[in-house]
Design a protein around this motif. Structure first.
Motif, short mmCIF file in Angstrom:
data_model
loop_
_atom_site.label_atom_id
_atom_site.label_comp_id
_atom_site.label_asym_id
_atom_site.label_seq_id
_atom_site.Cartn_x
_atom_site.Cartn_y
_atom_site.Cartn_z
N LYS A 176 0.83 -1.21 0.00
CA LYS A 176 0.00 0.00 0.00
C LYS A 176 0.86 1.25 0.00
CE LYS A 176 -4.32 -1.60 2.12
NZ LYS A 176 -5.28 -1.40 3.23
N ARG A 177 1.95 1.21 0.77
CA ARG A 177 2.86 2.37 0.82
C ARG A 177 3.46 2.62 -0.56
NH1 ARG A 177 4.27 4.15 6.01
NH2 ARG A 177 3.82 2.69 7.71
N LYS A 178 3.85 1.54 -1.24
CA LYS A 178 4.46 1.69 -2.56
C LYS A 178 3.45 2.27 -3.57
CE LYS A 178 7.93 -1.98 -2.03
NZ LYS A 178 8.40 -3.30 -2.51
N TRP A 179 2.22 1.76 -3.51
CA TRP A 179 1.20 2.27 -4.43
C TRP A 179 0.85 3.72 -4.12
CZ3 TRP A 179 -0.95 0.93 -8.90
CH2 TRP A 179 -0.74 -0.37 -9.37
N LEU A 180 0.80 4.06 -2.82
CA LEU A 180 0.52 5.44 -2.44
C LEU A 180 1.64 6.36 -2.92
CD1 LEU A 180 -1.29 7.44 -0.98
CD2 LEU A 180 -0.08 6.91 1.16
N ALA A 181 2.89 5.88 -2.81
CA ALA A 181 4.03 6.68 -3.29
C ALA A 181 3.94 6.89 -4.80
CB ALA A 181 5.34 5.98 -2.93
N LEU A 182 3.56 5.82 -5.53
CA LEU A 182 3.43 5.93 -6.98
C LEU A 182 2.32 6.90 -7.37
CD1 LEU A 182 4.46 4.77 -9.68
CD2 LEU A 182 2.69 3.00 -9.51
N CYS A 183 1.19 6.79 -6.69
CA CYS A 183 0.06 7.70 -6.98
C CYS A 183 0.42 9.14 -6.62
CB CYS A 183 -1.18 7.26 -6.21
SG CYS A 183 -1.92 5.70 -6.78
N GLU B 162 3.13 7.28 10.35
CA GLU B 162 2.06 6.41 10.84
C GLU B 162 0.78 6.73 10.07
OE1 GLU B 162 2.30 3.98 12.99
OE2 GLU B 162 4.44 4.33 13.39
N ILE B 163 0.56 6.02 8.98
CA ILE B 163 -0.58 6.32 8.11
C ILE B 163 -1.59 5.17 8.03
CG2 ILE B 163 0.74 7.94 6.71
CD1 ILE B 163 1.08 5.76 4.63
N PHE B 164 -1.42 4.17 8.92
CA PHE B 164 -2.33 3.03 8.90
C PHE B 164 -2.95 2.82 10.27
CE2 PHE B 164 0.58 2.15 5.41
CZ PHE B 164 -0.31 1.79 4.40
N ASN B 165 -4.21 2.38 10.28
CA ASN B 165 -4.88 2.01 11.51
C ASN B 165 -4.45 0.60 11.93
OD1 ASN B 165 -6.50 4.43 11.67
ND2 ASN B 165 -7.73 3.60 9.98
N ILE C 291 -6.48 2.73 -4.12
CA ILE C 291 -5.60 1.82 -3.37
C ILE C 291 -6.40 0.95 -2.42
CG2 ILE C 291 -3.71 1.72 -1.68
CD1 ILE C 291 -2.67 4.34 -2.96
N GLU C 292 -7.36 1.54 -1.71
CA GLU C 292 -8.18 0.76 -0.77
C GLU C 292 -8.96 -0.33 -1.50
OE1 GLU C 292 -8.03 0.60 2.24
OE2 GLU C 292 -7.78 2.50 3.25
N ASP C 293 -9.51 -0.02 -2.66
CA ASP C 293 -10.26 -1.02 -3.43
C ASP C 293 -9.34 -2.10 -3.98
OD1 ASP C 293 -12.60 0.24 -2.90
OD2 ASP C 293 -12.86 1.14 -4.87
#
Length: 637
Positions: free
Chosen positions: A5-12, A62-65, A221-223
């Motif tokens: 998720k971190r990698k995809w968020l960085a890419l987006c 800290e970006i995740f629950n 990303i969530e989906d």
């Protein structure tokens, strides 16, 4: 999972920064050539540091629950804040350069004026008042060595001793005298205000664009990493969750030209079935609305038979084709035809998006869907109108239409990965439709619906042409730029996007739809009357402000009231939605014609008359209908 998720968020995030970079680079093309290089270098440097800061936040923050889901609010705030810092810093840099550019231009014009008059000063028939002064200079006078005024454009100064402020004037020695030119504070303040307004407009539009892209990235990303096994059996289709983003991309691309369609029609000139001048300028928009009506019922059939993708993608292709035709139109007939093609494609896309609500499983999801749709529509219109108006000032109308056509085709890519769902009518609705053919309507119910359509819906649809048709022509006539037209639409859209949700909460808390509809029509009627009585740029913008306030709750109140009329409820949900859509588009078609005729009244009298007619219609509706009592009785049960 978290690492991916971190990698995809960085890419987006990198993609978002790139989009904003391109957006601001395009805006910079409107600045003087000598400024563009420095501003672009500044933009690249700021973006570089922003990317570093965002990557550190994404990979180490800290970006995740605890359950592995993303902290959406924190991510949106952080990404938006960092990218906004780029935009704000660039805005300050642009302002500094523009201020310096203004001062240099003023000095250069002052030098040219002095060079012209210096040779003439030696002649006996020289008169200072005959010298042509540029707007940047407020006054000019000649002083001797003791600062006594020998000659001046202001004759009351002659013979008096003056103190020359070197920060507020230019001095040019010429023998034993000095020519002094005072810098015009009024003109300087006017130019500074214009610079700040332009920068603020672009800043707001770019922030809206950033927020929409960040929301889309997080949703995507969530989906992508959602646990499919936890999805309940009865849930709304996945593509409904993207209605905001789809609407944003479509309206961003297709509405780039909305600020100058009427101006193009007026510039093309000619006649069309006897129409000419300002009335003719409204015909292309009326053609759009008319062809939109044609697509409404066809869209519903396509969605039921083939799914929403065919109608939406087909609509995108038609809009792109019509926009391309508009760019190459050489006469008014061809331009009207091209806008009709745009209207046909727009009808398919618009009605498809409205029908997304039918793919929800409950009223809560339906309400959320409509709210997200409106947010996406007006956010897209804001960004598209601002970018289109700025580009029109730089490139001209034709190139902007070509860009809009290309971006509309790019929208197809945004929907290719989404599921293609077909709408299945509920059995209860089908039974109602069968029953309705054998049931006679109560005349009173029919009368309620007719009164509401004629006296309330039609005026509210005509008023929309004040923003899309009347203001562009009026602002052009008084010397305002296309950017000013885009700014008016930005104000309108911001009110709907950000004030609307708050007013809707009040509407849900006090759900007397009859009163809300009366308030809606009264507000925009009074806004028209006020502008018609005063006229001018500021009253026109104030009218836009109140129109935005009215529409921010009026759309919802009107739709809900209409759909709850007894005769309408018997039609079934999907058919009723189609009916109200076609009624509104037919009424909107009258808007450019009505406001075109208002120009014939001279001054602003015609606009005031329209406002008075709409106000009388509200009063008449309140007197003759019992709909308000119906809803009050319903609420008391």
């Amino acid at each position: 999972m978290v690492t991916k998720k971190r990698k995809w968020l960085a890419l987006c995030t990198l993609a978002i920064v790139l989009v904003i970079l391109i957006f601001l680079w395009i805006i910079n093309k409107g600045q003087p050539a000598e400024m563009q290089g420095t501003l672009n270098v500044t933009l690249v440097i700021l973006s570089f540091f922003a990317v570093i800061a965002l990557m550190l936040f994404i990979f180490f923050g800290e970006i995740f629950n605890e359950d592995g889901s993303m902290q959406k609010s924190e991510i949106i705030i952080m990404l938006t804040a960092v990218i906004c810092i780029i935009q704000i810093t660039l805005a300050f840099a642009t302002y500094s350069f523009k201020q310096l550019d203004f001062e240099n231009n003023s000095l250069q014009k002052a030098k040219e004026t002095f060079a012209t008059m210096s040779s003439e000063m030696l002649t006996d028939n020289f008169a200072l008042e005959q010298v042509k002064i540029c707007d940047e200079i407020s006054s000019m006078y000649i002083v001797d060595g003791k600062n006594i005024v020998r000659d001046s454009t202001d004759k009351t100064q002659i013979g008096q001793s003056v103190t020359v402020d070197p920060l507020k004037s230019y001095r040019f020695p010429n023998g034993d005298v000095t020519v002094v030119m005072d810098i015009s504070e009024a003109y300087q303040n006017k130019m500074v205000s214009k610079i700040l307004l332009d920068l603020l407009t672009v800043l707001i539009a770019s922030i809206i664009l950033t927020i929409e892209l960040v929301i889309f990235a997080i949703k995507f990303i969530e989906d992508k990493f959602a646990d499919k096994s936890k999805i309940v059996a009865h849930h709304s289709y996945n593509m409904v969750g993207y209605v905001r983003q789809i609407a944003f991309f479509f309206y961003f691309a297709s509405r780039m030209a909305t600020t100058f369609i009427a101006i193009i029609a007026k510039d093309l000139g000619g006649t069309f079935f006897g129409f000419q001048g300002n009335v003719l300028a409204g015909i292309p928009q009326s053609a759009e609305f008319l062809l939109t009506c044609v697509a409404i019922f066809v869209t519903s059939i396509i969605i039921e038979k083939k799914g929403w993708k065919l109608s939406f993608v087909g609509g995108l292709v038609i809009v792109a084709l019509g926009t391309l035709m508009s760019a190459f139109s050489t006469n008014i007939t061809m331009f009207i035809l091209s806008r009709g093609v745009v209207g046909l494609g727009y009808g398919f896309c618009w009605m498809t998006l409205r029908n997304f609500a039918l793919f929800t499983v409950n009223d809560k999801d339906k309400a959320i869907c409509f709210a997200m749709l409106n947010a996406g529509i007006y956010a897209g219109m804001n960004c598209g109108a601002v970018l289109g108006s700025v580009l029109a000032d730089i490139l001209g109308y034709g190139p902007v239409l070509l860009i809009a056509s290309a971006l509309t085709m790019v929208c197809i890519v945004a929907v290719l990965g989404l599921e293609n769902a077909t709408y299945q009518r509920p059995k209860i609705e089908i039974q109602k439709l069968k029953k309705i053919t054998n049931e006679k309507y109560n005349f009173r119910y029919m009368l309620h619906a007719i009164f509401f359509v004629i006296l309330m819906i039609v005026p509210s649809c005509i008023i929309g042409s004040y923003l899309g048709y009347y203001l562009p022509i009026y602002f052009t006539d008084i010397g305002k730029s296309t950017s000013d037209i885009g700014r008016s639409q930005l104000i309108y859209g911001l009110i709907i996007v950000y004030l609307g949700p708050w007013l809707i909460k009040w509407l849900n808390k006090y759900p007397n739809l009859f009163r809300w509809n009366i308030a809606y029509n009264v507000i925009f009627s009074l806004a028209l009357i006020a502008f018609g009585l005063m006229g001018g740029f500021v009253p026109a913008m104030i009218a836009v402000l109140f129109l935005g306030i009215a529409d921010s709750f009026g759309f919802v109140a009107q739709n809900n009231f209409f759909l709850n009329l007894e005769i309408v409820k018997r039609l079934g949900e999907s058919r009723a939605l189609s009916y109200i859509s076609i009624i509104k588009k037919l009424a909107e078609m009258l808007g450019p014609i009505a406001f075109g005729l208002s120009f014939m009244g001279g001054s602003f009298t015609g606009v005031a008359v329209l406002g008075i007619i709409f106000l009388i219609a509200v009063a008449l509706y309140a007197l003759v209908t019992e709909s308000g009592n119906q809803f009050r009785r319903k609420e008391s049960l």
